[in-house]
Design an enzyme around this catalytic site. Structure first.
Site, PDB file in Angstrom:
ATOM      1  N   GLY A 192      18.614  37.091  59.250  1.00  0.00           N
ATOM      2  CA  GLY A 192      19.099  36.058  60.150  1.00  0.00           C
ATOM      3  C   GLY A 192      20.372  35.412  59.664  1.00  0.00           C
ATOM      4  N   ALA A 211      25.001  30.513  52.838  1.00  0.00           N
ATOM      5  CA  ALA A 211      24.301  29.859  51.732  1.00  0.00           C
ATOM      6  C   ALA A 211      24.769  28.424  51.521  1.00  0.00           C
ATOM      7  CB  ALA A 211      24.483  30.674  50.451  1.00  0.00           C
ATOM      8  N   LYS A 260      24.652  44.723  60.007  1.00  0.00           N
ATOM      9  CA  LYS A 260      25.551  43.669  60.506  1.00  0.00           C
ATOM     10  C   LYS A 260      26.778  43.533  59.600  1.00  0.00           C
ATOM     11  CE  LYS A 260      24.323  40.388  57.373  1.00  0.00           C
ATOM     12  NZ  LYS A 260      25.201  39.584  56.487  1.00  0.00           N
ATOM     13  N   ASP A 309      22.895  37.239  63.031  1.00  0.00           N
ATOM     14  CA  ASP A 309      23.495  37.422  61.711  1.00  0.00           C
ATOM     15  C   ASP A 309      24.892  38.028  61.819  1.00  0.00           C
ATOM     16  OD1 ASP A 309      23.617  37.268  58.990  1.00  0.00           O
ATOM     17  OD2 ASP A 309      21.997  38.684  58.586  1.00  0.00           O
ATOM     18  N   ARG A 329      33.419  38.463  53.067  1.00  0.00           N
ATOM     19  CA  ARG A 329      34.192  39.622  52.603  1.00  0.00           C
ATOM     20  C   ARG A 329      34.308  40.713  53.653  1.00  0.00           C
ATOM     21  NH1 ARG A 329      30.474  38.914  47.433  1.00  0.00           N
ATOM     22  NH2 ARG A 329      29.018  39.200  49.144  1.00  0.00           N
ATOM     23  N   ASN A 330      33.224  40.993  54.390  1.00  0.00           N
ATOM     24  CA  ASN A 330      33.287  42.032  55.419  1.00  0.00           C
ATOM     25  C   ASN A 330      34.254  41.630  56.534  1.00  0.00           C
ATOM     26  OD1 ASN A 330      30.974  43.978  54.565  1.00  0.00           O
ATOM     27  ND2 ASN A 330      30.058  41.952  54.442  1.00  0.00           N
TER      28      ASN A 330
END
Length: 346
Positions: free
Chosen positions: A141, A145, A196, A257, A266-267
């Site tokens: 999900g 953080a 994802k 997500d 980063r992605n």
């Protein structure tokens, strides 16, 4: 009061300590070999996690990995693994060395594994590698953080083949700001958790590929929305092929997500770089040097799957056009290119 052991003092492992401690549970946070400085910092009075802008709440004890003993895991109600995918081998080794009694283990680690042409989720491969794991729980999900650590509203999903185990952990962890749902589709949740990251690369590329200088952020919106929808459809199909349920891709573990991942990380940064015409190698050797970009690892694993073409009356149509475009960029070092005429419009 439950006893919770969290392996990994990075951002997500530490963030999960917050709702657990807020609920009055005893929490032991164990750093990995990469977390030594973080543990030292958090042990100081008022020590703030360097990447979360928050100190762990009272009730959280932080220790180094080399201080972990069997007695630390004795009578634990749950072990939570909060490492990145390259740390799974370390987690497997240390748990098999230190665990002396069966315990359910929850994973926020995202990744896929391959053996020959077979691609599997951690839910399918890790139980046999950790004999004392009484149940595998996947945590998925949309969850940044830092936001969770600062108690901003967050919704996630816990998955286990035994729904009662997922419900028990959800009851331990849920707060008024950390809202949880449960499912038995643990393979689907784990598949989406990895996919994802991969698809966020392609969706994020749209944010820079078609600039709109009349907007404050310089981004056109239609291309991103179209490719986001395409990513969700492809996730659903791949999720089913990996053994999960297609519906999981349309919930928190999938599109939820994906949305938050496209928003940053980063992605997303890799995808935005590809959208400007740069290659994966150029990005990984500059802005993302030394970073773990999980979507790149997922692309390498997906190369073992045959992403076949669908044949229509008009001829062949790429069944996974977005996945194919991302994999060309990652595996063949091509400049990212997506033919919009191949999108599956529904």
């Amino acid at each position: 009061m439950a006893k919770i052991v969290v392996l990994g003092a990075g951002v997500m492992g530490t963030a999960l300590c917050v709702p657990a401690a807020d609920n009055g549970h005893k929490v032991l946070l164990v750093g990995t070999p990469l977390d030594q400085d973080i543990v030292v910092t958090m042990r100081r009075p008022g020590g703030i996690h360097p990447k979360l802008d928050a100190a762990p709440p009272a009730g959280v004890e932080a220790i180094r990995f080399d201080e972990l003993r069997s007695e630390h895991l004795a009578n634990a109600d749950i072990i939570v693994v909060g490492v990145s995918s390259p740390g799974i081998g370390w987690v497997t080794d240390i748990l098999n060395r230190v665990m002396t009694e069966a315990c359910p283990i929850a994973f926020v680690t995202k990744g896929l594994e391959s053996a020959g042409s077979a691609v599997s989720t951690y839910a399918q491969t890790l139980p046999s590698r950790i004999p004392l794991m009484s149940a595998f729980i996947g945590i998925g999900g949309p969850c940044i953080a830092r936001e969770l650590a600062n108690r901003l509203p967050t919704a996630c999903i816990y998955a286990c083949e035994d729904i009662s185990v997922a419900e028990q952990l959800a009851a331990i962890m849920q707060t008024d700001y950390y809202r949880l749902s449960v499912t038995t589709d643990v393979t689907g949740v784990e598949a989406c958790a990895a996919l994802k990251n991969f698809y966020a690369i392609g969706v994020s590329a749209m944010q820079t590929r078609y600039p709109d200088q009349r907007r404050a952020d310089g981004q056109s919106k239609n291309p991103t929305a179209a490719v986001f929808t395409q990513a969700t459809l492809e996730m659903a199909r791949l999720c089913e092929r990996l053994g999960g349920q297609t519906t999981t891709a349309f919930g928190l573990a999938g599109l939820g997500d994906l949305h938050v991942t496209v928003g940053g990380g980063r992605n997303s940064r890799l995808g935005q770089g590809l959208g400007t015409g740069r290659t994966v190698v150029e990005m990984l050797s500059s802005e993302l040097f030394g970073e773990t970009v999980e979507g790149v690892d997922t692309a390498r694993v997906l190369a073992n799957m045959a992403l076949e073409k669908q044949h229509t009356d008009e001829g062949p149509l790429a069944y996974f056009p977005l996945a194919s475009a991302i994999m060309d960029a990652v595996l063949q070092q091509k400049r990212f290119s997506l033919d919009f005429s191949n999108l599956i419009v529904q």
